[in-house]
Motif scaffolding. Structure first.
Motif, PDB file in Angstrom:
ATOM      1  N   ILE A   3       0.870  -1.186   0.000  1.00 32.88           N
ATOM      2  CA  ILE A   3       0.000   0.000   0.000  1.00 32.88           C
ATOM      3  C   ILE A   3       0.901   1.229   0.000  1.00 32.88           C
ATOM      4  CG2 ILE A   3      -1.809   1.259   1.244  1.00 32.88           C
ATOM      5  CD1 ILE A   3      -2.586  -1.446   2.515  1.00 32.88           C
ATOM      6  N   ARG A   4       0.671   2.094  -0.952  1.00 33.93           N
ATOM      7  CA  ARG A   4       1.488   3.312  -1.042  1.00 33.93           C
ATOM      8  C   ARG A   4       0.629   4.532  -0.761  1.00 33.93           C
ATOM      9  NH1 ARG A   4       5.557   3.010  -6.211  1.00 33.93           N
ATOM     10  NH2 ARG A   4       6.990   1.525  -5.320  1.00 33.93           N
ATOM     11  N   ILE A   5       1.106   5.341   0.153  1.00 35.61           N
ATOM     12  CA  ILE A   5       0.424   6.614   0.437  1.00 35.61           C
ATOM     13  C   ILE A   5       1.381   7.727   0.024  1.00 35.61           C
ATOM     14  CG2 ILE A   5      -0.634   8.055   2.232  1.00 35.61           C
ATOM     15  CD1 ILE A   5      -1.039   5.419   3.830  1.00 35.61           C
ATOM     16  N   ARG A   6       0.957   8.523  -0.901  1.00 40.04           N
ATOM     17  CA  ARG A   6       1.857   9.603  -1.340  1.00 40.04           C
ATOM     18  C   ARG A   6       1.078  10.906  -1.539  1.00 40.04           C
ATOM     19  NH1 ARG A   6       1.454   6.699  -6.524  1.00 40.04           N
ATOM     20  NH2 ARG A   6       0.359   8.078  -7.923  1.00 40.04           N
ATOM     21  N   ARG A   7       1.827  11.990  -1.492  1.00 40.21           N
ATOM     22  CA  ARG A   7       1.209  13.293  -1.732  1.00 40.21           C
ATOM     23  C   ARG A   7       1.151  13.523  -3.234  1.00 40.21           C
ATOM     24  NH1 ARG A   7      -0.219  16.313   2.347  1.00 40.21           N
ATOM     25  NH2 ARG A   7      -0.414  18.179   1.121  1.00 40.21           N
ATOM     26  N   ASN A   8      -0.003  14.011  -3.652  1.00 37.17           N
ATOM     27  CA  ASN A   8      -0.251  14.169  -5.070  1.00 37.17           C
ATOM     28  C   ASN A   8      -0.223  15.641  -5.454  1.00 37.17           C
ATOM     29  OD1 ASN A   8      -0.673  12.862  -7.419  1.00 37.17           O
ATOM     30  ND2 ASN A   8      -2.806  12.341  -7.039  1.00 37.17           N
ATOM     31  N   SER A   9       0.264  15.931  -6.630  1.00 32.35           N
ATOM     32  CA  SER A   9       0.290  17.335  -7.058  1.00 32.35           C
ATOM     33  C   SER A   9      -1.074  17.778  -7.577  1.00 32.35           C
ATOM     34  CB  SER A   9       1.348  17.537  -8.135  1.00 32.35           C
ATOM     35  OG  SER A   9       1.107  16.661  -9.198  1.00 32.35           O
ATOM     36  N   GLN A  99      -2.939  10.452  -1.959  1.00 29.89           N
ATOM     37  CA  GLN A  99      -3.457   9.363  -2.787  1.00 29.89           C
ATOM     38  C   GLN A  99      -2.959   8.021  -2.256  1.00 29.89           C
ATOM     39  OE1 GLN A  99      -2.506   9.464  -6.964  1.00 29.89           O
ATOM     40  NE2 GLN A  99      -3.946   7.825  -7.411  1.00 29.89           N
ATOM     41  N   ILE A 100      -3.911   7.099  -2.097  1.00 25.20           N
ATOM     42  CA  ILE A 100      -3.558   5.754  -1.634  1.00 25.20           C
ATOM     43  C   ILE A 100      -3.640   4.827  -2.836  1.00 25.20           C
ATOM     44  CG2 ILE A 100      -4.140   3.913   0.003  1.00 25.20           C
ATOM     45  CD1 ILE A 100      -5.794   6.143   1.503  1.00 25.20           C
ATOM     46  N   SER A 101      -2.572   4.094  -3.100  1.00 26.81           N
ATOM     47  CA  SER A 101      -2.608   3.136  -4.208  1.00 26.81           C
ATOM     48  C   SER A 101      -2.142   1.770  -3.721  1.00 26.81           C
ATOM     49  CB  SER A 101      -1.744   3.630  -5.375  1.00 26.81           C
ATOM     50  OG  SER A 101      -0.432   3.845  -4.936  1.00 26.81           O
ATOM     51  N   TYR A 102      -2.614   0.736  -4.395  1.00 28.39           N
ATOM     52  CA  TYR A 102      -2.317  -0.636  -3.996  1.00 28.39           C
ATOM     53  C   TYR A 102      -1.575  -1.352  -5.122  1.00 28.39           C
ATOM     54  CZ  TYR A 102      -6.257   0.695  -1.076  1.00 28.39           C
ATOM     55  OH  TYR A 102      -7.098   1.380  -0.239  1.00 28.39           O
ATOM     56  N   GLU A 103      -0.544  -2.067  -4.736  1.00 20.93           N
ATOM     57  CA  GLU A 103       0.173  -2.895  -5.716  1.00 20.93           C
ATOM     58  C   GLU A 103      -0.051  -4.341  -5.318  1.00 20.93           C
ATOM     59  OE1 GLU A 103       4.258  -1.834  -6.093  1.00 20.93           O
ATOM     60  OE2 GLU A 103       3.753   0.266  -6.408  1.00 20.93           O
ATOM     61  N   ILE A 104      -0.811  -5.069  -6.155  1.00 21.23           N
ATOM     62  CA  ILE A 104      -1.114  -6.462  -5.808  1.00 21.23           C
ATOM     63  C   ILE A 104      -0.685  -7.381  -6.949  1.00 21.23           C
ATOM     64  CG2 ILE A 104      -2.929  -6.394  -4.056  1.00 21.23           C
ATOM     65  CD1 ILE A 104      -4.983  -6.081  -6.202  1.00 21.23           C
ATOM     66  N   SER A 105      -0.122  -8.522  -6.579  1.00 21.70           N
ATOM     67  CA  SER A 105       0.315  -9.492  -7.591  1.00 21.70           C
ATOM     68  C   SER A 105      -0.918 -10.233  -8.120  1.00 21.70           C
ATOM     69  CB  SER A 105       1.296 -10.478  -6.968  1.00 21.70           C
ATOM     70  OG  SER A 105       0.639 -11.276  -6.030  1.00 21.70           O
ATOM     71  N   GLY A 106      -0.738 -10.975  -9.206  1.00 21.86           N
ATOM     72  CA  GLY A 106      -1.849 -11.708  -9.816  1.00 21.86           C
ATOM     73  C   GLY A 106      -2.483 -12.702  -8.853  1.00 21.86           C
TER      74      GLY A 106
ATOM     75  N   ASN B  15      10.219  -3.762 -12.724  1.00 21.35           N
ATOM     76  CA  ASN B  15       9.456  -2.869 -11.841  1.00 21.35           C
ATOM     77  C   ASN B  15       8.041  -2.604 -12.341  1.00 21.35           C
ATOM     78  OD1 ASN B  15      10.282  -1.432 -14.019  1.00 21.35           O
ATOM     79  ND2 ASN B  15      10.840   0.415 -12.903  1.00 21.35           N
ATOM     80  N   VAL B  16       7.592  -3.386 -13.344  1.00 23.54           N
ATOM     81  CA  VAL B  16       6.246  -3.198 -13.876  1.00 23.54           C
ATOM     82  C   VAL B  16       5.240  -3.936 -12.985  1.00 23.54           C
ATOM     83  CG1 VAL B  16       4.732  -3.737 -15.822  1.00 23.54           C
ATOM     84  CG2 VAL B  16       7.020  -2.876 -16.242  1.00 23.54           C
ATOM     85  N   GLN B  17       4.168  -3.221 -12.587  1.00 21.61           N
ATOM     86  CA  GLN B  17       3.133  -3.847 -11.734  1.00 21.61           C
ATOM     87  C   GLN B  17       2.286  -4.797 -12.575  1.00 21.61           C
ATOM     88  OE1 GLN B  17       0.506  -1.019  -9.815  1.00 21.61           O
ATOM     89  NE2 GLN B  17       2.147   0.458  -9.699  1.00 21.61           N
ATOM     90  N   SER B  48      -7.344   4.769 -13.638  1.00 23.56           N
ATOM     91  CA  SER B  48      -5.979   4.855 -13.082  1.00 23.56           C
ATOM     92  C   SER B  48      -5.077   3.771 -13.673  1.00 23.56           C
ATOM     93  CB  SER B  48      -6.012   4.810 -11.556  1.00 23.56           C
ATOM     94  OG  SER B  48      -6.082   3.509 -11.088  1.00 23.56           O
ATOM     95  N   ASP B  49      -5.628   2.557 -13.897  1.00 25.58           N
ATOM     96  CA  ASP B  49      -4.812   1.473 -14.451  1.00 25.58           C
ATOM     97  C   ASP B  49      -4.432   1.732 -15.913  1.00 25.58           C
ATOM     98  OD1 ASP B  49      -5.147   0.379 -12.015  1.00 25.58           O
ATOM     99  OD2 ASP B  49      -5.990  -1.525 -12.704  1.00 25.58           O
TER     100      ASP B  49
END
Lengths: 131, 95
Positions: A3-9, A99-106, B15-17, B48-49
């Motif tokens: 889970i990534r939380i970052r500041r967005n422009s 902005q909260i974004s999620y990186e999930i594997s297959g 590094n590609v999701q 977004s994707d």
């Protein structure tokens, strides 16, 4: 899963149109709920006679706004939490540029999907079956 | 053959999701069949994707499925909006 939380422009990371559609649909639903007294807004229920997994969500939101948290959760537990998280997800970038974004594997994606669908089914049974 | 394999254009980026096309598609279908809120989720996730895929930070193999899921989300939002407009019309006609 990361889970990534970052500041967005930019304040609208999903586009202005999506945000406007979301806000206008929510406002129109609220207006309709208060004008009609919350009767018969679901298209699925109108055509099939069976409540949909989202039925009771408007009443749950109203109960939540009145501070009756347990009542809100009892009306539609899963969809209330889901819609609350989604609303925060849409509102946080606009108010605080977060902005909260999620990186999930297959594999994780399939697992989350299966668990989500099972929970949705259980939630649906909870709504449909009489108490 | 070696020069082809060593060409950095054809080497997969680590590094590609992975794409979330199935998730977006399921949300789009749920939005269309069951409840409109899933449609907005499909629209948001799809937008977004697709942007990430165009930027190159997400696997582009699921682009068409993601796009279909996003369009299903848009259609379900349109149906939801029309339904609300219909009910509001009915209410105002009644009063």
């Amino acid at each position: 899963m990361r889970i990534r939380i970052r500041r967005n422009s930019e304040p609208f990371p999903y586009g202005v149109l999506v945000f406007c559609v979301f806000v206008s649909l929510m406002l129109l639903s609220a207006v309709l709920y208060f004008v009609t007294g919350g009767a018969g807004l679901c298209l699925f229920h109108k055509f099939t006679g069976v409540k949909c997994p989202g039925c009771g969500l408007s009443r749950a939101w109203v109960a939540l706004l009145q501070g009756r948290i347990l009542r809100a959760l009892s009306l539609n537990p899963l969809m209330l939490i889901f819609s609350l998280l989604f609303t925060l997800h849409m509102v946080l970038p606009v108010l605080f540029r977060i902005q909260i974004s999620y990186e999930i594997s297959g594999r994780e994606q399939r697992f989350i999907l299966a668990i989500g669908l099972i929970l949705l089914l259980l939630n649906w049974l909870y709504i449909v079956l009489p108490a | 053959m070696d020069s082809y394999q060593n060409n950095e254009l054809f080497t997969p980026r680590s590094n590609v999701q992975p794409h979330r096309a199935t998730l977006v598609m399921v949300m789009g279908v749920l939005g269309l069949v069951i409840c409109g809120i899933f449609g907005i989720v499909a629209w948001v996730m799809g937008t977004s994707d697709l942007r990430k895929m165009r930027e190159g930070s997400m696997d582009p193999s699921g682009m068409s499925t993601t796009n279909v899921g996003r369009i299903l989300g848009m259609v379900s939002c349109a149906i939801w909006g029309l339904m609300i407009a219909y009910y509001l019309g009915m209410v105002t006609a009644f009063f």
